[in-house]
Every structure is written in structure tokens, then in C-alpha cells.
Design a protein around this motif. Sequence first.
Motif, PDB file in Angstrom:
ATOM      1  N   ASN A 261     -11.944   8.125   2.994  1.00 53.97           N
ATOM      2  CA  ASN A 261     -12.440   8.949   1.901  1.00 53.97           C
ATOM      3  C   ASN A 261     -11.470  10.068   1.580  1.00 53.97           C
ATOM      4  O   ASN A 261     -10.909  10.708   2.481  1.00 53.97           O
ATOM      5  N   TYR A 262     -11.274  10.310   0.301  1.00 54.53           N
ATOM      6  CA  TYR A 262     -10.474  11.428  -0.184  1.00 54.53           C
ATOM      7  C   TYR A 262     -11.297  12.174  -1.230  1.00 54.53           C
ATOM      8  O   TYR A 262     -12.024  11.553  -2.020  1.00 54.53           O
ATOM      9  N   THR A 263     -11.174  13.499  -1.253  1.00 52.19           N
ATOM     10  CA  THR A 263     -11.786  14.260  -2.345  1.00 52.19           C
ATOM     11  C   THR A 263     -10.902  14.193  -3.586  1.00 52.19           C
ATOM     12  O   THR A 263     -11.397  14.333  -4.713  1.00 52.19           O
ATOM     13  N   SER A 264      -9.599  13.992  -3.375  1.00 51.90           N
ATOM     14  CA  SER A 264      -8.656  13.782  -4.476  1.00 51.90           C
ATOM     15  C   SER A 264      -7.446  13.064  -3.907  1.00 51.90           C
ATOM     16  O   SER A 264      -7.221  13.087  -2.698  1.00 51.90           O
ATOM     17  N   LEU A 265      -6.673  12.427  -4.788  1.00 52.89           N
ATOM     18  CA  LEU A 265      -5.479  11.720  -4.333  1.00 52.89           C
ATOM     19  C   LEU A 265      -4.371  11.899  -5.363  1.00 52.89           C
ATOM     20  O   LEU A 265      -4.609  11.768  -6.570  1.00 52.89           O
ATOM     21  N   ASP A 266      -3.172  12.184  -4.875  1.00 55.08           N
ATOM     22  CA  ASP A 266      -2.004  12.254  -5.762  1.00 55.08           C
ATOM     23  C   ASP A 266      -1.560  10.842  -6.127  1.00 55.08           C
ATOM     24  O   ASP A 266      -1.320  10.000  -5.239  1.00 55.08           O
ATOM     25  N   ILE A 267      -1.447  10.585  -7.421  1.00 58.09           N
ATOM     26  CA  ILE A 267      -1.003   9.283  -7.918  1.00 58.09           C
ATOM     27  C   ILE A 267       0.282   9.528  -8.705  1.00 58.09           C
ATOM     28  O   ILE A 267       0.287  10.235  -9.722  1.00 58.09           O
ATOM     29  N   HIS A 268       1.358   8.967  -8.219  1.00 52.09           N
ATOM     30  CA  HIS A 268       2.677   9.235  -8.797  1.00 52.09           C
ATOM     31  C   HIS A 268       2.997   8.201  -9.878  1.00 52.09           C
ATOM     32  O   HIS A 268       2.344   7.148  -9.979  1.00 52.09           O
ATOM     33  N   VAL A 269       3.999   8.499 -10.676  1.00 53.75           N
ATOM     34  CA  VAL A 269       4.307   7.657 -11.837  1.00 53.75           C
ATOM     35  C   VAL A 269       4.554   6.217 -11.393  1.00 53.75           C
ATOM     36  O   VAL A 269       5.332   5.958 -10.473  1.00 53.75           O
ATOM     37  N   GLY A 270       3.851   5.284 -12.017  1.00 56.29           N
ATOM     38  CA  GLY A 270       4.019   3.864 -11.719  1.00 56.29           C
ATOM     39  C   GLY A 270       3.096   3.333 -10.637  1.00 56.29           C
ATOM     40  O   GLY A 270       3.066   2.124 -10.401  1.00 56.29           O
ATOM     41  N   GLN A 271       2.326   4.200  -9.972  1.00 56.84           N
ATOM     42  CA  GLN A 271       1.476   3.755  -8.865  1.00 56.84           C
ATOM     43  C   GLN A 271       0.062   3.407  -9.332  1.00 56.84           C
ATOM     44  O   GLN A 271      -0.429   3.938 -10.325  1.00 56.84           O
ATOM     45  N   THR A 272      -0.582   2.520  -8.562  1.00 59.58           N
ATOM     46  CA  THR A 272      -1.963   2.118  -8.829  1.00 59.58           C
ATOM     47  C   THR A 272      -2.753   2.116  -7.529  1.00 59.58           C
ATOM     48  O   THR A 272      -2.260   1.636  -6.499  1.00 59.58           O
ATOM     49  N   TYR A 273      -3.973   2.633  -7.594  1.00 61.49           N
ATOM     50  CA  TYR A 273      -4.887   2.624  -6.447  1.00 61.49           C
ATOM     51  C   TYR A 273      -6.257   2.119  -6.884  1.00 61.49           C
ATOM     52  O   TYR A 273      -6.672   2.331  -8.032  1.00 61.49           O
ATOM     53  N   SER A 274      -6.962   1.475  -5.939  1.00 54.87           N
ATOM     54  CA  SER A 274      -8.362   1.091  -6.141  1.00 54.87           C
ATOM     55  C   SER A 274      -9.250   1.932  -5.240  1.00 54.87           C
ATOM     56  O   SER A 274      -9.004   2.016  -4.032  1.00 54.87           O
ATOM     57  N   PHE A 275     -10.280   2.508  -5.839  1.00 57.66           N
ATOM     58  CA  PHE A 275     -11.258   3.289  -5.089  1.00 57.66           C
ATOM     59  C   PHE A 275     -12.640   2.666  -5.222  1.00 57.66           C
ATOM     60  O   PHE A 275     -12.983   2.109  -6.279  1.00 57.66           O
TER      61      PHE A 275
END
Length: 588
Positions: A261-275
Motif C-alpha cells: 500500500n502507498y498513500t501516493s506514488l511517484d510516476i516518472h515520464v513513460g512509466q505505468t503502474y497498476s493499483f
Amino acid sequence: MATSSFLSCLFFIYISFFLKFTCAEDPTVSYHFDISYITASPLGVPQQVIAINGKFPGPTINSTTNNNVVVNVRNKLDEDLLLTWAGIQQKRSSWQDGVLGTNCPIPPKWNWTYNFQVKDQIGSYFYFPSLNLQRASGGFGSFIINPRSVIPTPFDNPAGDITILIGDWYIRNHTALRKALDAGRELGMPDGVLINGKGPYRYNDTLVPDGIDHETINVEPGKTYRLRVSNVGSSTSLNFRIQNHNLLLAESEGSYTVQQNYTSLDIHVGQTYSFLITMDQNASSDYYVVASARFVNESRWQRVTGVGILHYSNSKGKASGPLPEPPQDQFDNTFSMNQARSIRWNVSASGARPNPQGSFKYGSINVTDVYILKNKPPVTINGKRRATLSGISFVNPATPIRLADQYKVKNVYKLDFPNEPLTGPSRMETSVINGTYRGFMEVVLQNNETKMHSYHMDGYAFFVVGMGYGEWTNDSRGQYNKWDGIARTTTQVYPGAWTSILISLDNVGVWNLRTENLDSWYLGQETYVRIVNPEKNNKTELPIPDNALFCGALSHMQKPQDISSAFTVHGSMVVLGLLMATLSGLLL
């Protein structure tokens, strides 16, 4: 009766095309993209954006592991175009990659059809136009690869699957941004951040003008949803968060992660995450969805914030009050780097292959090649402001590298990219890394600039095994994660820091290795890795497609396209498929 006979004939023609140009044993998903300019006002000011089928952003490509994907592209822009599929590995087929090292561009008013297989992959990605800063004006969309039904996922099926595209945004279009870079200037601070092509919710009357359309995500209370979030922007790292909700990280760019679990996440240019996000709040009001700029002067960059709304069906009112706070580390990136290090591969999860993700013991494989790729602030070469990797500013050749190899065109590029940074003056060259087929390559990305970079490699998922501040040395290998480093396609490199990745070179072709920061990419911060199987057979690389475009030294081989019909044989296949889907009821 005549109509039925005609449709039956059309059906058999379509099937013959299908069998000829796809792997018949695997299903095909087909799309037709008309790419054109439209006028939109995402930040309240009318501007030219790049749309697909009249929509901005473009449609989501929804596929399943091993599907054949056919995308027929009609270029209605006034300049050349290529689409690239970030993270799609194009196994055995760099011909379909959509970058200048492998493909001639699609001229204005022309049509071209991409045809590739999403072999042995799952996960969340996006596509975008790869030429001349065009992504800064749009033309992007999400790309989903679902697992086959026989492969279990490490979480229950969510109630819904939601794609979210975040990114910094300029009111100037890509041609104006390009002119600024060509004149030796920087792009400057963006004008805002978009969420799914829309500007911010009016959370602050001073910072956000009236009349801007914002994104609303509608959900049901008590249910869990999968959110696939991609940073499709030009150069700004963004912190993503949803007010009062935890983000349970589950997947990134094709790899299931250890769920945290994260309260927030840094997403950098070109990246993708699934939550995975559970709607477990009381819905006393709507909730803010926020994407705000990171590693900048946050007081000056306040307006560079994207704000959407999470709306429960039983919500009792509108969102109000201040936004949820970002991490309080504006002048210290340690928190962000530690967060990045906490993202680990779920080695017990089943992936796209029958074998578990963790069965590939990357930490015990001997490294065959080491490349230290170092950037630095832009330099002047031959009177031009350029960006470099290891002292080389890449020049795209008139004849794509892969095409030059195929037809034995000489003097197009040099296989001399250095293992270590040049010690002399920087230079502009078409210098390529000579990869060893079935080798295991270690790449150290050293960021000696004051801004964040993220780097991407086409054709592969690499293992992110280490990152740290200062200058990388051989002793830095003692910090490597040799067991469960995440396998992904885009990694961040913090200012004044390094990131190390390991790559198993088993995919024959010519593959782009680049910064995802559009300004630095445009100015030459990229190279290619060329991987050749000395045995040269169709088992490791597919033949050149019969609709390949020719340019540069091979321009004489290009046949004129009938613009009035505007469809190649491959394009006809797509249209016939769509026609059959529309008219199939008449045959029954």
C-alpha cells in the motif's frame, strides 16, 4: 439472395487475408486509427491537439496474451508520423516498433498497417507518436494485455478496469516547442497537467479558471477497482494520489509486483503502474484524484497540478478544501528513491508464460557486456544545442538501421558505441551498441544533470537491480538486488545518481534505448542496440513485412500509394473485418 452471395464472397476474402497475415491459431484484435489535428481546450485555451478518430486521448487497445494486433493507421497530419508501442516487446519483429531506427515514417495522407503479436506478455502500457515531439500534442492511448483465462492472477478480478493517462501539458503545440529547441532554448515550465486529456477540477478559484472540463471516475461503494496509470507527459515526474484512499500496487509494465500500500506514488515520464483501490470511504463527499509535479519549486509550480474527481454513486456532495499533501521532500529525493527501491517483483506469481515469474534467476547469470551510459547538461556541437549519452548525440539516419542491414546499405551507422563515456569533446554520430545475441548486458545509467530522467528500451523488459546517489563504481554492485528486482521497460534515474539494469539479449532486432524526456530525446539522447543471430533464421526474426516503407538510400524501392483508396492490403483486412462485424447478421 444476391446480397447473401456477395457477403459470403466477402467473408471468404476476409478470411484469406486473415490467414495470410496473422498467426491463424491466435485471435486477432483490429483497430483503425485516423490520426488528425483537432481543436481542443484542455486548459481553457483553444489549441491544436493530435487526435485519433476525432478523440483525445486515443482509444485503448485491449488485447490478450498472444493475440495478434492489427492497427491500420491513416496519417492525416501535415508531417511524417510513426506510432510506437512502449513496452510491447515485438518479439522477433523490430520491423513493427515504430521508431526511426527500424521504420521509415508514414508520409502525410498515407496509410500503413502495423501487424504484430503480443507474445508472452501481460500488463499495462501505452502507445504514442514517436517523431518530433508529437507526443507533446497528443496522439497517445492506453494499451492493455490481459492474461489468458488459464493463467491465474495474484489478485481477485476487480469490479472494473480503469485507464488513467497523466502528463504535463503545454498550450503551445509540438511544432512551437520544436522551434524553441531548434533555436537553442529550453521548453520552460509546463502550463498544467492533464488527466485523461482534461484539465484540473476547480479546487482553487485563483489557480484554476472557470469553464475547464475535468475527469470524473465513477465508482460503486465497497468495490475494488484496478487503475492503470501512465505518465505520458513530456518531461515532468508526477506524484499520483487519491484523497483518503490507499493505492495497492499490483503490477508495473508487465510484471506483477509484491503488493504494497502507498498513500501516493511517484510516476516518472513513460512509466505505468497498476493499483488496486477499494472504495471503502463513507462518501460524505467526492474525493480528489491528484497528479502534481515533483522535484521542482513547488510553490512556483502550483498550477502544474492535475486534479480529477473520484465519485461514489452514493456521494453526498462535491469535493472541497485543500488537496491531499504530496511528500514533503522537495529538496531531498531520498524518500522517492527509497520508495522506488521498495517496488519488487512478485517471484511467486504466474506470468504470461506457464512458468512462474521468478523462475528466471537473473542474479546468477554471468554478465557478458557492460555499458556505462552517462548524460550531462546540453552541450553545443557544431553550433547546435544537443543532448548526449556518453558524449555522443545520436543522429537518426535517412535509412533506418534495420532496413540498411536487410539490404546491405553501407555507411549508414557505426557499431562503435563506447562501453564507457568519451573523454574528449562530444560529437554527433549514428553510433550503435553491438549487442551479443543471448548475451547478458549490464547497463549503468548515470544522470549527471540536475533534472530527473527516465530511460526506456524497446524490445525488452529489463531488471532494475540498483540505484544510488553519486558516481557509480564497481563497488556499487554490492548494493544490487539479485533476487526480486522489478522487470520493467522504463526506469527513473535521479539527478546526481545512477540506476543499473540487466538485460537478457534474446530478442533479435534493432532496439531503441532512449531517455523518455521528450526535449532531451529530440536533441539526441538515445542510441540503438543491434542484436543479430549469426545463424539468421526465421525462428529468431520474422521476415521483413511485405508492406514495409522505403526511404533514404532505398527510396527508389518505394511504390507510390494510391491516396484515393488510402489502404494497403493490410488496411483492407482491417476494414473488411470491421465490415464483417457490422454485416454478419445478414448472413445468419
